[in-house]
Design a protein around this motif. Structure first.
Motif, PDB file in Angstrom:
ATOM      1  N   LEU A 117      -6.732  36.608 -71.695  1.00 31.37           N
ATOM      2  CA  LEU A 117      -6.359  35.253 -71.297  1.00 31.37           C
ATOM      3  C   LEU A 117      -7.373  34.582 -70.385  1.00 31.37           C
ATOM      4  O   LEU A 117      -7.086  33.533 -69.810  1.00 31.37           O
ATOM      5  N   ASP A 118      -8.567  35.147 -70.269  1.00 30.37           N
ATOM      6  CA  ASP A 118      -9.529  34.635 -69.298  1.00 30.37           C
ATOM      7  C   ASP A 118     -10.157  33.305 -69.687  1.00 30.37           C
ATOM      8  O   ASP A 118     -10.374  32.446 -68.837  1.00 30.37           O
ATOM      9  N   LYS A 119     -10.495  33.166 -70.972  1.00 27.70           N
ATOM     10  CA  LYS A 119     -11.431  32.117 -71.362  1.00 27.70           C
ATOM     11  C   LYS A 119     -10.801  31.083 -72.276  1.00 27.70           C
ATOM     12  O   LYS A 119      -9.819  31.336 -72.967  1.00 27.70           O
ATOM     13  N   ALA A 177      -5.134  18.820 -74.994  1.00 22.86           N
ATOM     14  CA  ALA A 177      -3.797  19.270 -74.599  1.00 22.86           C
ATOM     15  C   ALA A 177      -3.138  20.270 -75.542  1.00 22.86           C
ATOM     16  O   ALA A 177      -2.480  21.213 -75.076  1.00 22.86           O
ATOM     17  N   PRO A 178      -3.236  20.121 -76.872  1.00 27.08           N
ATOM     18  CA  PRO A 178      -2.435  20.984 -77.755  1.00 27.08           C
ATOM     19  C   PRO A 178      -2.620  22.470 -77.515  1.00 27.08           C
ATOM     20  O   PRO A 178      -1.622  23.212 -77.446  1.00 27.08           O
ATOM     21  N   TRP A 179      -3.858  22.939 -77.381  1.00 21.25           N
ATOM     22  CA  TRP A 179      -4.054  24.375 -77.184  1.00 21.25           C
ATOM     23  C   TRP A 179      -3.452  24.836 -75.868  1.00 21.25           C
ATOM     24  O   TRP A 179      -2.810  25.893 -75.805  1.00 21.25           O
ATOM     25  N   HIS A 180      -3.655  24.084 -74.787  1.00 23.09           N
ATOM     26  CA  HIS A 180      -3.126  24.485 -73.489  1.00 23.09           C
ATOM     27  C   HIS A 180      -1.597  24.592 -73.535  1.00 23.09           C
ATOM     28  O   HIS A 180      -1.020  25.540 -72.983  1.00 23.09           O
ATOM     29  N   VAL A 181      -0.947  23.642 -74.178  1.00 22.64           N
ATOM     30  CA  VAL A 181       0.516  23.673 -74.282  1.00 22.64           C
ATOM     31  C   VAL A 181       0.968  24.883 -75.085  1.00 22.64           C
ATOM     32  O   VAL A 181       1.886  25.620 -74.685  1.00 22.64           O
ATOM     33  N   LEU A 182       0.329  25.115 -76.229  1.00 26.26           N
ATOM     34  CA  LEU A 182       0.705  26.251 -77.070  1.00 26.26           C
ATOM     35  C   LEU A 182       0.453  27.580 -76.364  1.00 26.26           C
ATOM     36  O   LEU A 182       1.271  28.512 -76.468  1.00 26.26           O
ATOM     37  N   ALA A 183      -0.654  27.680 -75.650  1.00 30.51           N
ATOM     38  CA  ALA A 183      -0.968  28.936 -74.948  1.00 30.51           C
ATOM     39  C   ALA A 183       0.067  29.230 -73.868  1.00 30.51           C
ATOM     40  O   ALA A 183       0.457  30.392 -73.660  1.00 30.51           O
ATOM     41  N   ILE A 184       0.535  28.204 -73.164  1.00 30.96           N
ATOM     42  CA  ILE A 184       1.567  28.399 -72.142  1.00 30.96           C
ATOM     43  C   ILE A 184       2.883  28.818 -72.787  1.00 30.96           C
ATOM     44  O   ILE A 184       3.558  29.751 -72.324  1.00 30.96           O
ATOM     45  N   GLY A 214      -2.759  41.023 -57.900  1.00 33.15           N
ATOM     46  CA  GLY A 214      -2.817  42.457 -57.662  1.00 33.15           C
ATOM     47  C   GLY A 214      -2.521  43.242 -58.919  1.00 33.15           C
ATOM     48  O   GLY A 214      -2.127  42.682 -59.953  1.00 33.15           O
ATOM     49  N   PRO A 215      -2.690  44.546 -58.870  1.00 36.31           N
ATOM     50  CA  PRO A 215      -2.483  45.391 -60.057  1.00 36.31           C
ATOM     51  C   PRO A 215      -1.015  45.441 -60.469  1.00 36.31           C
ATOM     52  O   PRO A 215      -0.109  45.378 -59.639  1.00 36.31           O
ATOM     53  N   GLY A 216      -0.795  45.543 -61.777  1.00 38.84           N
ATOM     54  CA  GLY A 216       0.550  45.708 -62.308  1.00 38.84           C
ATOM     55  C   GLY A 216       1.369  44.450 -62.389  1.00 38.84           C
ATOM     56  O   GLY A 216       2.546  44.502 -62.776  1.00 38.84           O
ATOM     57  N   GLN A 217       0.789  43.314 -62.044  1.00 41.49           N
ATOM     58  CA  GLN A 217       1.535  42.060 -62.043  1.00 41.49           C
ATOM     59  C   GLN A 217       1.192  41.243 -63.293  1.00 41.49           C
ATOM     60  O   GLN A 217       0.034  41.165 -63.691  1.00 41.49           O
ATOM     61  N   TYR A 218       2.226  40.622 -63.871  1.00 44.01           N
ATOM     62  CA  TYR A 218       2.005  39.744 -65.008  1.00 44.01           C
ATOM     63  C   TYR A 218       2.808  38.465 -64.800  1.00 44.01           C
ATOM     64  O   TYR A 218       4.036  38.499 -64.690  1.00 44.01           O
ATOM     65  N   HIS A 219       2.103  37.341 -64.746  1.00 39.91           N
ATOM     66  CA  HIS A 219       2.743  36.052 -64.486  1.00 39.91           C
ATOM     67  C   HIS A 219       2.530  35.062 -65.628  1.00 39.91           C
ATOM     68  O   HIS A 219       2.727  33.864 -65.436  1.00 39.91           O
ATOM     69  N   PHE A 274      -2.573  33.096 -64.872  1.00 39.96           N
ATOM     70  CA  PHE A 274      -3.846  33.795 -64.947  1.00 39.96           C
ATOM     71  C   PHE A 274      -4.993  32.834 -65.256  1.00 39.96           C
ATOM     72  O   PHE A 274      -6.058  32.911 -64.638  1.00 39.96           O
ATOM     73  N   TYR A 275      -4.764  31.915 -66.166  1.00 41.02           N
ATOM     74  CA  TYR A 275      -5.840  31.031 -66.621  1.00 41.02           C
ATOM     75  C   TYR A 275      -6.199  29.982 -65.577  1.00 41.02           C
ATOM     76  O   TYR A 275      -7.388  29.703 -65.362  1.00 41.02           O
ATOM     77  N   PHE A 276      -5.185  29.409 -64.934  1.00 39.04           N
ATOM     78  CA  PHE A 276      -5.462  28.325 -63.996  1.00 39.04           C
ATOM     79  C   PHE A 276      -5.559  28.807 -62.551  1.00 39.04           C
ATOM     80  O   PHE A 276      -6.496  28.441 -61.832  1.00 39.04           O
TER      81      PHE A 276
END
Length: 593
Positions: free
Chosen positions: A59-61, A222-229, A243-248, A253-255
């Protein structure tokens, strides 16, 4: 004459950047192969929204670079050279756009100098050898800022077209490099309008058609950002703790993590390093070589926005200043400042065109530098004469893994003995510097500039040949070829996926990852839909003892740990090349001759 200049710029750029496609080194490990793997997965899966490596969300790029690569993969097939086409074509287009920008804002001669300087500088060549989106980002920034000037210019007959071009370029930048692609051109535009006292000028804003331009920007970005969210919940989380083990989810992660926390040097996981600020600035003497010798001519230029030329020079100054200050306050990699190369090339073109005498002075400086480089290469060749070159170049290199989070970290691995493997590239590089030294000293005016440009073209071919020699060390292709020849089985890779990622590109195999919650894959490994591809030492020991065929690929640095998990007699070496090894849990008979 203008058309003559234009074709010279295109020719130089094409020779430099297309040669890496016609006869390239293979995909290197790390970002190169990872980018290509993501694009191949998009092509095969049909999911163009969420980037994935081995099924794990990456989800970085931003996605536009992957999408462009997918298009070329669909046309030419999933080849390593096809993955390099977008960068090569973008570099050529960037040099041409810079020429056109300079011709429009100043004169055909300035455009020629700017395009020539940009196409033959070290930085643009060096950082387009890596499959990263920065050269395409630089193209989008350059187009958007040129479009800004064109839209605001009172003599421009089609301001609406240029305003819409700027909006589309801003959207492309956002889809290429996330917020950076938007912050840079918008920030430069803000400074420029402020300094020219047009920030609150109603007529200026009317020429930018802000409402319809904004609609175009939103429709593209906008379309890709909305779909990715939507596809990667939870939807919104604004915590500033990583921190480690966290998923939000994707949004956080992206913003938050990748943009805000990275700027603050608090991103997790920390899979990057930062170049010291002073070096980050001084390195531009190298990235712009040989044309950095003309940087003093920039002092004599006028930056008063009294005419088109003054406005263009002021815009270039804002352009350079904002990007450099931004990264001075943030984390930096060597190639992060690539978006300022066109602005520097334009100013250098102005400086040289404004004072023809400066060409001769700079040419003599470059002649001396090139002559010294030729002498140094001769000394190296004499020093390594007679040295044997067993195996591949990895046997003559050192290991400095702590430096590999910098894009040029492998430069620390060079030793004098390693140059014995580079005799042919060194001879070609020496010839290039000799040609440059003689041509720059004896020729005058534009001929001297062309001599230096020819020197760089030949030098780049020597560098390309050197990369081919480094291929076994920087790439896992030889290991992949050994895996493809071996009996079918399941693959495990140890540790950092990026360290051996081209193995998967060339073998087209899925894999399990032993202790692989590492760097960019760590966050996605905790997603609810993450595939069960991550295993620990106990899992690996159990799998390795089974009677079915398993393979393990790893770097030599990780081998001691694996030898503590399973007995050495259970590790059957299949191939060892370039500091990487492939083992089997079952004995494999050598192929019959």
């Amino acid at each position: 004459m203008s058309r003559h200049y234009e074709w010279i710029v295109i020719l130089f750029a094409a020779v430099i950047f297309l040669s890496g496609i016609i006869s390239p080194p293979s995909l290197m490990d790390d970002v190169d192969a990872s980018q290509a793997l993501i694009a191949r997965n998009m092509l095969q899966s049909g999911d163009w929204v969420t980037a994935r490596l081995d099924g794990v969300a990456f989800l970085d790029k931003a996605p536009l670079k992957y999408w462009i690569t997918v298009v070329f993969f669909s046309v030419f097939g999933t080849h390593d050279w096809a993955a390099r086409i977008p960068s090569a074509l973008s570099a050529i287009a960037l040099c041409w756009v810079t020429f056109c920008f300079g011709r429009w804002a100043f004169s055909p001669k300035v455009g020629f100098y700017a395009g020539l300087f940009l196409s033959t500088c070290i930085g643009l060549f060096l950082f387009t050898r890596i499959v990263i989106p920065d050269v395409i980002l630089t193209l989008s920034v350059t187009v958007s800022l040129w479009a800004l000037l064109r839209a605001l210019d009172g003599e421009e007959e089609h301001p609406r077209l240029w305003a819409y071009t700027m909006a589309a370029s801003l959207a492309a930048g956002l889809l290429l490099k996330s917020l950076i692609g938007l912050v840079f051109p918008v920030g430069v535009a803000f400074l420029f309008l402020l300094l020219t006292r047009r920030l609150f000028d109603r007529q200026a804003w009317q020429r930018l058609f802000p409402f319809t331009s904004f609609l175009i920007f939103i429709a593209i970005a906008a379309p890709w950002h909305v779909l990715a969210i939507i596809r990667n919940p939870p939807y919104f989380n604004f915590t500033m703790h990583a921190g480690p083990g966290q998923y939000h989810g994707f949004f956080w992660f992206y913003f938050i993590n990748e943009q805000v926390l990275r700027f603050l040097n608090a991103r997790y996981p920390r899979d990057y390093n930062t170049v010291p600020r002073l070096y980050f600035w001084l390195f531009h003497l190298v990235w712009l070589f040989p044309w950095s010798v003309y940087l003093p001519t920039l002092v004599r230029l006028s930056y008063k926005p009294v005419d088109r030329q003054g406005r263009a020079r002021l815009l270039a100054l804002c352009w350079i200043g904002l990007v450099m200050v931004f990264f001075t306050l943030s984390t930096t990699q060597e190639y992060y400042s690539m978006p300022i190369y066109p602005a520097l090339a334009l100013l250098l073109g102005c400086g040289v065109a404004a004072n023809d005498d400066s060409i001769g002075v700079g040419a003599r400086v470059i002649s001396v530098v090139a002559a010294c480089a030729a002498v140094a290469i001769c000394w190296i060749l004499v020093s390594v004469r007679g040295l044997p070159t067993p195996g591949d170049i990895s046997t003559a290199l050192t290991q400095n893994s702590d430096a590999y989070t910098l894009s040029l970290g492998h430069m620390h691995d060079l030793t004098l003995r390693s140059f014995a493997y580079l005799r042919i590239p060194l001879v070609i590089a020496g010839l290039a510097f000799l040609i440059g030294a003689v041509g720059a000293w004896r020729l005058r005016g534009e001929r001297a500039l062309l001599a230096m440009a020819v020197m760089m073209v030949i030098f780049f071919q020597a560098a390309r040949l050197a990369l081919v020699t480094f291929d076994p060390y920087l790439s896992s292709r030889p290991i992949a070829e050994a895996l493809n020849r071996a009996p079918r089985g399941k693959l495990v890779i140890y540790g950092n996926h990026n360290a051996i990622s081209s193995l998967l590109f060339y073998s087209e195999d899925k894999c399990l990852m032993l202790n692989g919650r590492y760097f960019n894959l760590e966050y996605g490994s905790y997603a609810p839909d993450a595939p069960p591809v991550f295993i620990n030492d106990d899992d690996f020991s159990r799998l390795w003892s089974q009677p079915e065929q398993w393979y393990l690929a790893l770097t030599d640095d990780d081998l001691p740990h694996v030898q503590k998990i399973v007995a050495r007699e259970r590790l059957h070496l299949v191939a060892a090349v370039g500091g990487k090894s492939l083992f089997s849990n079952l004995h494999i008979a050598p192929p019959s001759l």
